[in-house]
Design an enzyme around this catalytic site. Structure first.
Site, PDB file in Angstrom:
ATOM      1  N   ARG A 300       0.816  -1.203   0.000  1.00 55.36           N
ATOM      2  CA  ARG A 300       0.000   0.000   0.000  1.00 55.36           C
ATOM      3  C   ARG A 300       0.857   1.263   0.000  1.00 55.36           C
ATOM      4  NH1 ARG A 300      -0.016  -4.668   1.262  1.00 55.36           N
ATOM      5  NH2 ARG A 300       0.557  -4.178   3.408  1.00 55.36           N
ATOM      6  N   CYS A 334      -4.754  -3.109   8.950  1.00 57.10           N
ATOM      7  CA  CYS A 334      -3.678  -2.382   8.267  1.00 57.10           C
ATOM      8  C   CYS A 334      -4.122  -0.938   8.145  1.00 57.10           C
ATOM      9  CB  CYS A 334      -3.409  -2.978   6.896  1.00 57.10           C
ATOM     10  SG  CYS A 334      -2.258  -2.009   5.887  1.00 57.10           S
ATOM     11  N   THR A 336      -2.574   1.642   6.632  1.00 58.58           N
ATOM     12  CA  THR A 336      -2.363   2.216   5.299  1.00 58.58           C
ATOM     13  C   THR A 336      -3.436   1.761   4.323  1.00 58.58           C
ATOM     14  OG1 THR A 336       0.009   2.079   5.777  1.00 58.58           O
ATOM     15  CG2 THR A 336      -0.623   2.615   3.535  1.00 58.58           C
ATOM     16  N   THR A 378       3.354   4.520   8.359  1.00 56.62           N
ATOM     17  CA  THR A 378       4.120   4.465   7.115  1.00 56.62           C
ATOM     18  C   THR A 378       4.021   5.810   6.402  1.00 56.62           C
ATOM     19  OG1 THR A 378       2.256   3.741   5.765  1.00 56.62           O
ATOM     20  CG2 THR A 378       3.552   2.022   6.861  1.00 56.62           C
ATOM     21  N   LYS A 420       8.874  -5.924   9.802  1.00 59.59           N
ATOM     22  CA  LYS A 420       8.404  -6.754   8.692  1.00 59.59           C
ATOM     23  C   LYS A 420       9.406  -7.847   8.341  1.00 59.59           C
ATOM     24  CE  LYS A 420       5.000  -3.868   6.295  1.00 59.59           C
ATOM     25  NZ  LYS A 420       3.915  -4.871   6.228  1.00 59.59           N
ATOM     26  N   CYS A 451       0.697   2.068  12.359  1.00 60.51           N
ATOM     27  CA  CYS A 451       1.008   0.955  11.455  1.00 60.51           C
ATOM     28  C   CYS A 451       0.834  -0.295  12.300  1.00 60.51           C
ATOM     29  CB  CYS A 451       2.435   1.057  10.921  1.00 60.51           C
ATOM     30  SG  CYS A 451       2.969  -0.436  10.043  1.00 60.51           S
TER      31      CYS A 451
END
Length: 485
Positions: A300, A334, A336, A378, A420, A451
């Site tokens: 994204r 999520c 984003t 993000t 991540k 995030c």
């Protein structure tokens, strides 16, 4: 295509879609279908009606008239037909009393209303025959042995059945015999056997008689005039009740759909939080959840701040699959991804629970009136301004890190030693602490870990003891549990 049933109001109202499960008794199912169509023409429901009738080949084999009949094949047939109607109807009728002995095993797996024939009969009897003390029942030997009528009519009236010899030699022969209704015979022989059975019930004190076989109402016009007590048309009662059923929908077990994989660890964290926040004393008290873990959805952030592939269609396709699986609502753990929710929501029929709105509601519900909200997220979330816009509409200011600290946030998420990549301590922790300290120095009163991977990073509780950190994943989980419960 949508249509209005002839004779109904011309005002624009949603068309209600009904399904009738056929094949369990061709004549009885067809009789219910005909009576449903006729009742709809009298405008019983609040809007227009579409009726789908599905009858597949189903051979029950020998033994259906016996007490020790095994219904397993019938059970799978009913489940398969009802599942096939999912997404096509809002209500379904199963005109088979024998199938109602196991229907409660199936309905939790179906996402729409399956109308209960016993609810229809009880509603009718209590409304029209409240003084009835004994109810005579004409049903199969298997249903009789199951005590289904006694269970469902408990507290309403005493259930009486024909004498065993009459049950075997008259009633079962009238329905299942070589010259019975199921074999296509409607002549005087069937009629005489049914009248003999009804007379036997009357001698046992029945105030009313309820057919517990959908084939009997096929001969209702002849039978009613010859029976000395009211003989109910159970097929018609079922049809009319079902048409009004949409006004007060049965409450079904809530199923949550989760668009997962964005990212994978955050999805697992969200699931864990849903489970921990659910008030439950046993496994069955927890939410039903269907998850599509789809890490192939394009990044994204890469799309929002660069030339990355648009994730809209893969997100929409995933949501549509969740809807097809019977989800009542969808959660996307999520932040984003919520920049794309407005694009895809119009193309699905169930709501996406908005994480950002839930965060704002959480802020408004607290005792402290925070007006300067720090955001760690993000770069895609920051640049999309989805949090800025929703905070501004609630009278709050959104503070974001300066470029060098935003770079550290991105490193904590996407770096080679970021969350991540599977790290939750070390460099990623230091990057996150630095960004938190930076926002506090610039006047943030509360900080959103915007995030879903950021709450996974381990932080020093001493360094964070004077700051309020909001975890949108946990807030979203709270919202999902509240919606379900």
């Amino acid at each position: 295509m949508r249509r209005e049933v002839s004779g109904c109001s011309s005002s624009v109202r949603p068309v209600v879609r009904y399904g009738v499960v056929g094949g369990l008794g061709a004549l009885g199912s067809a009789d219910v279908l005909i009576k449903t169509v006729r009742a709809a023409q009298n405008c019983k429901p609040t809007g227009g009606v579409d009726i789908a009738f599905e009858q597949r080949h189903f051979d029950d084999g020998p033994g259906i008239a016996d007490e020790d009949y095994n219904p397993i094949r019938r059970k799978f047939y009913v489940y398969d037909v009802l599942k096939g109607m999912q997404g096509k109807v809002e209500n379904a009728l199963v005109p088979c009393f024998l199938s109602h002995t196991f229907l409660s095993e199936i309905t939790p797996e179906i996402s729409y209303n399956v109308v209960d024939i016993f609810d229809a009969l009880l509603d009718h009897i209590r409304g029209k025959y409240p003084e009835a003390r004994k109810i005579g029942v004409l049903t199969s030997s298997y249903v009789r042995a199951s005590c289904l009528f006694e269970q469902r009519f408990e507290g309403c009236a005493e259930i009486v059945y024909p004498d065993q010899v009459v049950q075997r030699d008259a009633l079962m022969q009238a329905i299942y015999g070589p010259s019975g209704i199921k074999s296509g015979h409607h002549g005087s022989g069937c009629l005489q056997l049914l009248l003999e059975t009804c007379d036997n019930l009357v001698t046992k004190g029945a105030d009313i008689i309820v057919p517990g076989l959908s084939e009997i109402p096929v001969l209702m016009a002849s039978l009613q005039s010859l029976t000395p007590v009211p003989l109910l048309d159970s097929n018609l009662i079922y049809a009319e009740y079902a048409l009004g059923h949409d006004r007060e929908r049965e409450r079904h077990s809530f199923k949550l759909g989760v668009l997962g994989g964005v990212g994978p660890a955050a999805t697992v964290d969200f699931m864990r939080k849903v489970v921990s926040l659910t008030r439950a004393e046993r496994d069955q008290d927890h939410l039903k959840i269907v998850v599509e873990q789809n890490p192939q959805i394009p990044d994204r952030t890469a799309n929002l701040i660069g030339n990355g592939e648009d994730p809209s269609i893969p997100m929409l396709a995933t949501c549509q699959r969740l809807e097809a699986e019977g989800a009542n609502a969808i959660a996307i753990p999520c932040n984003t991804a919520h920049a794309f929710v407005a694009r895809i929501q119009p193309y699905i029929g169930i709501p996406i629970i908005n994480m950002l709105t839930a965060v704002v509601d959480h802020l408004g519900a607290g005792n402290e009136s925070f007006t300067r909200v720090g955001l760690l997220a993000t770069s895609g979330t920051v640049e999309s301004r989805v949090y800025h816009d929703i905070m501004s509409s609630s009278g709050r200011e959104t503070l974001v890190p300066a470029p060098e600290f935003q770079a550290r946030v991105m490193e904590a998420i996407y770096g080679s030693r970021g969350v991540k990549a599977g790290y939750v301590s070390g460099e990623c922790s230091e990057h996150l602490h630095a960004a938190i300290d930076h926002l506090l120095e610039n006047g943030a009163e509360v900080i959103i870990l915007g995030c879903t991977e950021l709450p996974l990073i381990e932080l020093d509780p001493v360094r964070c003891q004077h700051v309020t950190l909001l975890d949108p994943t946990e807030i979203l989980a709270h919202s999902c549990v509240a919606l379900a419960q």
